[in-house]
Enzyme design. Structure first.
Site, mmCIF file in Angstrom:
data_model
loop_
_atom_site.group_PDB
_atom_site.id
_atom_site.type_symbol
_atom_site.label_atom_id
_atom_site.label_comp_id
_atom_site.label_asym_id
_atom_site.label_seq_id
_atom_site.Cartn_x
_atom_site.Cartn_y
_atom_site.Cartn_z
ATOM 1 N N HIS A 237 -22.486 -10.036 3.182
ATOM 2 C CA HIS A 237 -21.625 -8.976 2.643
ATOM 3 C C HIS A 237 -22.207 -8.288 1.412
ATOM 4 O O HIS A 237 -21.477 -7.562 0.734
ATOM 5 C CB HIS A 237 -20.258 -9.546 2.265
ATOM 6 C CG HIS A 237 -19.336 -9.763 3.423
ATOM 7 N ND1 HIS A 237 -18.607 -8.755 4.014
ATOM 8 C CD2 HIS A 237 -19.041 -10.884 4.116
ATOM 9 C CE1 HIS A 237 -17.888 -9.248 5.007
ATOM 10 N NE2 HIS A 237 -18.136 -10.531 5.094
ATOM 11 N N LYS B 143 -9.680 -0.506 -5.813
ATOM 12 C CA LYS B 143 -10.661 -1.513 -5.411
ATOM 13 C C LYS B 143 -11.004 -2.366 -6.623
ATOM 14 O O LYS B 143 -10.615 -2.040 -7.749
ATOM 15 C CB LYS B 143 -11.917 -0.883 -4.809
ATOM 16 C CG LYS B 143 -12.568 0.184 -5.673
ATOM 17 C CD LYS B 143 -13.730 0.841 -4.935
ATOM 18 C CE LYS B 143 -13.279 1.739 -3.814
ATOM 19 N NZ LYS B 143 -13.830 1.410 -2.516
ATOM 20 N N ARG B 144 -11.689 -3.458 -6.370
ATOM 21 C CA ARG B 144 -12.113 -4.324 -7.465
ATOM 22 C C ARG B 144 -12.905 -3.508 -8.485
ATOM 23 O O ARG B 144 -13.714 -2.650 -8.117
ATOM 24 C CB ARG B 144 -12.987 -5.458 -6.883
ATOM 25 C CG ARG B 144 -13.528 -6.448 -7.866
ATOM 26 C CD ARG B 144 -14.072 -7.656 -7.107
ATOM 27 N NE ARG B 144 -14.925 -7.258 -5.990
ATOM 28 C CZ ARG B 144 -16.256 -7.148 -6.082
ATOM 29 N NH1 ARG B 144 -16.878 -7.396 -7.223
ATOM 30 N NH2 ARG B 144 -16.972 -6.804 -5.032
ATOM 31 N N LYS C 78 -19.132 0.255 -8.229
ATOM 32 C CA LYS C 78 -18.075 1.018 -7.557
ATOM 33 C C LYS C 78 -17.723 2.282 -8.344
ATOM 34 O O LYS C 78 -17.016 3.156 -7.861
ATOM 35 C CB LYS C 78 -16.847 0.141 -7.344
ATOM 36 C CG LYS C 78 -17.125 -1.025 -6.378
ATOM 37 C CD LYS C 78 -15.906 -1.902 -6.198
ATOM 38 C CE LYS C 78 -16.193 -3.109 -5.332
ATOM 39 N NZ LYS C 78 -16.367 -2.786 -3.903
ATOM 40 N N THR D 153 -13.644 -1.269 3.035
ATOM 41 C CA THR D 153 -12.586 -1.177 4.045
ATOM 42 C C THR D 153 -11.425 -0.323 3.551
ATOM 43 O O THR D 153 -10.636 0.159 4.362
ATOM 44 C CB THR D 153 -12.060 -2.576 4.449
ATOM 45 O OG1 THR D 153 -11.680 -3.299 3.284
ATOM 46 C CG2 THR D 153 -13.113 -3.344 5.237
ATOM 47 N N LYS E 89 -8.743 2.373 5.540
ATOM 48 C CA LYS E 89 -7.276 2.388 5.419
ATOM 49 C C LYS E 89 -6.783 3.761 4.970
ATOM 50 O O LYS E 89 -5.775 4.276 5.477
ATOM 51 C CB LYS E 89 -6.839 1.302 4.435
ATOM 52 C CG LYS E 89 -7.132 -0.102 4.915
ATOM 53 C CD LYS E 89 -7.107 -1.111 3.780
ATOM 54 C CE LYS E 89 -7.730 -2.426 4.224
ATOM 55 N NZ LYS E 89 -8.087 -3.306 3.113
#
Length: 829
Positions: A359, A547-548, A553, A654, A658
């Site tokens: 991952h 998100k985290r 990110k 992911t 969504k």
């Protein structure tokens, strides 16, 4: 089966009486939730028993998905939908004056995951059951989830997530299926008369692993699979309390061993900034792997005429990232020490059973454990890993005698550490990435040596999400629109969402789609007002990044753009359609940069709220304690999906799927599954910006990037960075509050190219706002994203896993009838 309202009412009242000894009228909301859950579980149990019997009868090969996280979310409504009884239960309870939605909100949101990894595992379990595959989960029953996030004066504060404060209505404790896990101590071989070796353990900590089983209900197919979560308990009464110490008044030492054992399943991801917690994480990883494998082997050895040397014909163990990599040596230990297989046979069986999903793209994120602590905690396992490494390195030296550097890079043990990814690759028959670009980067960069050695092992399986939770459950209005236009077959066959494209020019459908989005925005706005005390405008663009919190990110890029809009408004410029930026996510307790980003977001929220120029035009909301329950309100309301990680860094993502499935339009880089989403919906329905993967890798390879040069060439950035360094010009913020963020961008040369992508991001945001002004255009883009999302259902992903890796087939024998009262809509197929 719950076939009538009369039956539901009778069973519901009976449960309240039997469970609590009170009449229905005196029951609290919590009592009523527990009673309804018990009624539903009774309905599930018959199918659960029959499913297990079916697997045994057909002697199906079974898959066991090992994951340190399972972010399941709430079960009650999902189970009602899967059983096809939601409508009838809602009507029956309504006749009693009970609001089903109030009961649904009572269920705790189990925080047994950190983000995408755990949610992916939960989606996969859902799809395995829905498709009728014999697939089960194996993990840890954490007493406390990740943590409850509170934002206090802008700072993240971590509180215990005591999701088990009330009994978990869905689990069944099975003490008779407990196993023993050994940690620490000494281990040495003793020769037996037949020449074999018996391994003796001394002074080991003996942990009793007790399983709690949770049913995973397939969608209307009478299939119920199992999620087994393990709890750590004292192995004997003697371990429970040192009575001599207690009698002396030494109460701490009297219960020390018990607490040391129970700590293993106490908290998901303990803060790993100190040695004790890092050791605890290694204990957790071995604990659930050992318990799961012992249980699985014991279960299959009960079968008639079973041969342990053929175990690989009966099971597949899939390990979700490197956390369960100890499955390789632990299965070897069981096969050799407990079942009597020799090394070669045990290795053949092990490597025929274990499959590994990677991952991460970042090499530094691949787990490594110091040899000394690994050997001290897992003495027998270290012996086996050492032998695996010896044999592997010997083979590599034979194959590459003139390339010792390659052998050193690929070694499982080296540089004073045990490399868990290397162990997983060597000990498995399949290695898959989770998006096309991610898998290619594994082959060409991160795991290139292994790909050149084992090209047949490597394959791609792009991540997926369960559309039954993230669309059918979370967005019922959109689900009804889909059923009205294309029928309800998409609930079982998500690829049929593509048929929705036929309505891209249908004015009535586009209007209805716009109305649904507005209603979902109003629902989220109401939640934000109730929880945050902040009023947001449903007419504004809902631009969302959840998100985290992590540097790659790039939540900071989002915040730089918000400040850019703030300065434009301060200058009297028109920014067009009002904007509401919504952010949420947790930062690891010891990840100070990420926590600083949350503080910056919180202070920008205050800044905008206080600025007259921003009133009704620009706002930012950071929602605390992001989890599944909150996400189910966020995704249906989002109009813009922020997927802005540095190209080449996000393995898949992911949340992008969504958002897309709920009709949000992505603004994103060419990273992870973003690329496949863009290919699916077309460039005109995906808003791209930023460096490409090749451009990022080129910068890294040649080191010719200068963040200072970018800063000095863009006055907007100079102003924004100076403002951040000043503490946003606020007297209550210390001048050095955000110094770490500034240093990451400038002194440490902007590792994730935030400044480099800023100009492209701003231009693309301006393009986005112009598109949004055309309601028809935006609704059409939204529709095209929904229509293109079926391929990203986890049903599709799991089918690929089943066909290409696990080699299993569905076992469904019947369809469960529905008692839905809404014809041609939700729950009817």
């Amino acid at each position: 089966m719950l076939r009538s309202k009369t039956q539901v009412i009778a069973e519901f009242k009976k449960k309240i009486s039997n469970m609590f000894g009170i009449p229905f009228e005196e029951a609290s909301v919590a009592n009523r939730y527990a009673a309804l859950a018990a009624v539903v579980r009774d309905e599930i149990n018959e199918d659960w028993v029959e499913t297990n019997a079916r697997y045994t009868r057909k002697d199906e090969r079974q898959v066991y998905y090992f994951s340190l996280e399972f972010l399941t979310g709430r079960f009650l409504e999902n189970n009602l939908l899967c059983l096809g009884v939601r409508d009838i239960c809602e009507e029956a309870l309504g006749e009693l004056g009970v609001d089903l939605n109030a009961l649904l909100e009572t269920e705790p949101d189990a925080g047994l995951g950190n983000g995408g990894l755990g949610r992916l595992a939960a989606c996969f379990l859902d799809s395995m059951a829905a498709l009728g595959y014999a697939g089960h989960g194996n993990g840890i029953r954490y007493k406390y989830g990740l943590f409850t996030q509170k934002i206090v004066d802008g700072y993240q504060v971590e509180l215990p997530d005591n999701w088990l404060r009330e009994a978990n209505a869905w689990e069944i404790r099975k003490p008779d299926k407990s196993v023993e896990v050994l940690l620490g101590g000494r281990c040495y071989p003793v020769p037996e008369k037949d020449g074999s070796l018996k391994f003796i353990y001394e002074d080991a900590l003996r942990v009793r692993a007790v399983p709690y089983d949770i049913p995973i209900v397939g969608y209307r197919n009478s299939t119920v699979n199992n999620l087994r979560l393990w709890s750590a308990e004292a192995a004997s009464d003697e371990d429970d309390l040192d009575f001599k110490s207690f009698s002396r008044g030494d109460y701490v030492n009297a219960v020390y061993d018990r607490y040391a054992i129970e700590a293993i399943s106490e908290v998901l991801y303990p803060d790993d900034s100190n040695y004790n917690n890092r050791e605890l994480r290694l204990k957790q990883q071995y604990f659930f792997v050992s318990a799961g494998l012992q249980s699985i082997v014991r279960h299959h050895m009960r079968k008639k005429e079973f041969k342990i040397a053929e175990l690989d014909k009966h099971i597949c163990i899939h390990i979700n990232d490197t956390h369960p990599s100890l499955a390789v040596p632990e299965l070897m230990r069981i096969l050799m020490d407990s079942c009597g297989l020799g090394w070669d046979n045990a290795w053949r069986v092990t490597t025929g059973i274990i499959a590994y999903t990677n991952h991460t793209i970042m090499p530094e994120a691949l787990e490594k454990w110091p040899i000394d602590s690994f050997r001290a905690l897992l003495p027998r396992i270290y012996m086996i890993v050492e032998e695996i490494n010896r044999r592997f390195c010997a083979e590599m030296l034979r194959r590459f005698p003139s390339d010792p550097g390659r052998v050193a890079r690929m070694a499982i043990i080296g540089d004073g550490v045990v490399r868990m990814a290397n162990l997983a690759i060597v000990g498995s028959f399949s290695v898959n990435g989770v998006a096309a670009v991610h898998t290619e980067l594994l082959k060409t960069h991160v795991l290139r040596d292994f790909y050149e050695l084992y090209p047949e092992k490597f394959n791609n399986k792009t991540n997926g999400i369960t559309h039954r939770r993230w669309l059918l459950k979370s967005n019922p209005a959109l689900s009804e629109l889909l059923c009205d236009t294309i029928g309800s077959a998409w609930i079982r066959e998500p690829q049929r969402l593509a048929e929705f494209e036929r309505f891209k020019n249908d004015a009535s459908v586009l209007t209805r789609l716009t109305e649904i989005k507005r209603a979902n925005k109003q629902r989220l706005a109401k939640i934000i007002l109730e929880k945050n005390g902040i009023s947001i405008d449903p007419n504004s663009i809902f631009d969302v990044q959840v998100k985290r919190i992590h540097a790659y990110k790039r939540q900071i890029l989002n915040l730089l753009h918000v400040l850019h809009l703030y300065f434009r408004l301060q200058n009297g410029d028109d920014i067009g359609t009002p904007r509401t930026f919504i952010m949420a996510g947790k930062a690891a307790p010891s990840y100070y940069y990420a926590k600083n980003v949350i503080k910056l977001a919180s202070e920008i929220t205050r800044l905008l709220a206080a600025a007259p120029s921003c009133k009704g035009k620009l706002s930012l909301i950071f929602l605390e304690n992001y989890g599944i329950a909150l996400a189910e309100h966020i995704f249906p309301a989002a109009e813009v999906s922020e997927q802005i990680s540095t190209a080449s860094k996000e393995a898949s993502g992911t949340s992008n799927m969504k958002f897309m499935m709920n009709g949000a339009v992505t603004i994103g880089t060419g990273d992870g599954a973003n690329i496949e989403i863009r290919n699916q919906v077309g460039d005109e329905n995906f808003i791209s910006f930023g460096l490409s993967v090749d451009e990022v890798l080129e910068y890294y390879a040649h080191g010719n990037y200068s963040s200072w040069q970018v800063l000095n060439s863009d006055p907007r950035l100079e102003r924004i960075l100076a403002f951040i360094r000043s503490g946003l010009g606020c007297e209550h913020i210390p001048a050095d509050e955000f110094i770490n963020i500034a240093r990451s961008l400038l002194d440490y040369n902007d590792e994730f190219f935030v400044l480099r992508d800023f100009s492209s991001y701003v231009q693309t945001q301006e393009k986005l706002e112009k598109m949004y002004r055309s309601t028809k255009l935006w609704s059409k883009m939204s529709l095209m994203n929904i229509a293109g999302s079926g391929i990203f259902s986890s049903d599709n992903t799991i089918t690929q896993y089943a066909n290409d890796i696990w080699h299993i087939t569905p076992t469904c024998e019947k369809e469960r009838p529905s008692t839905s009262v809404r014809p041609a809509k939700i729950g009817k197929t």
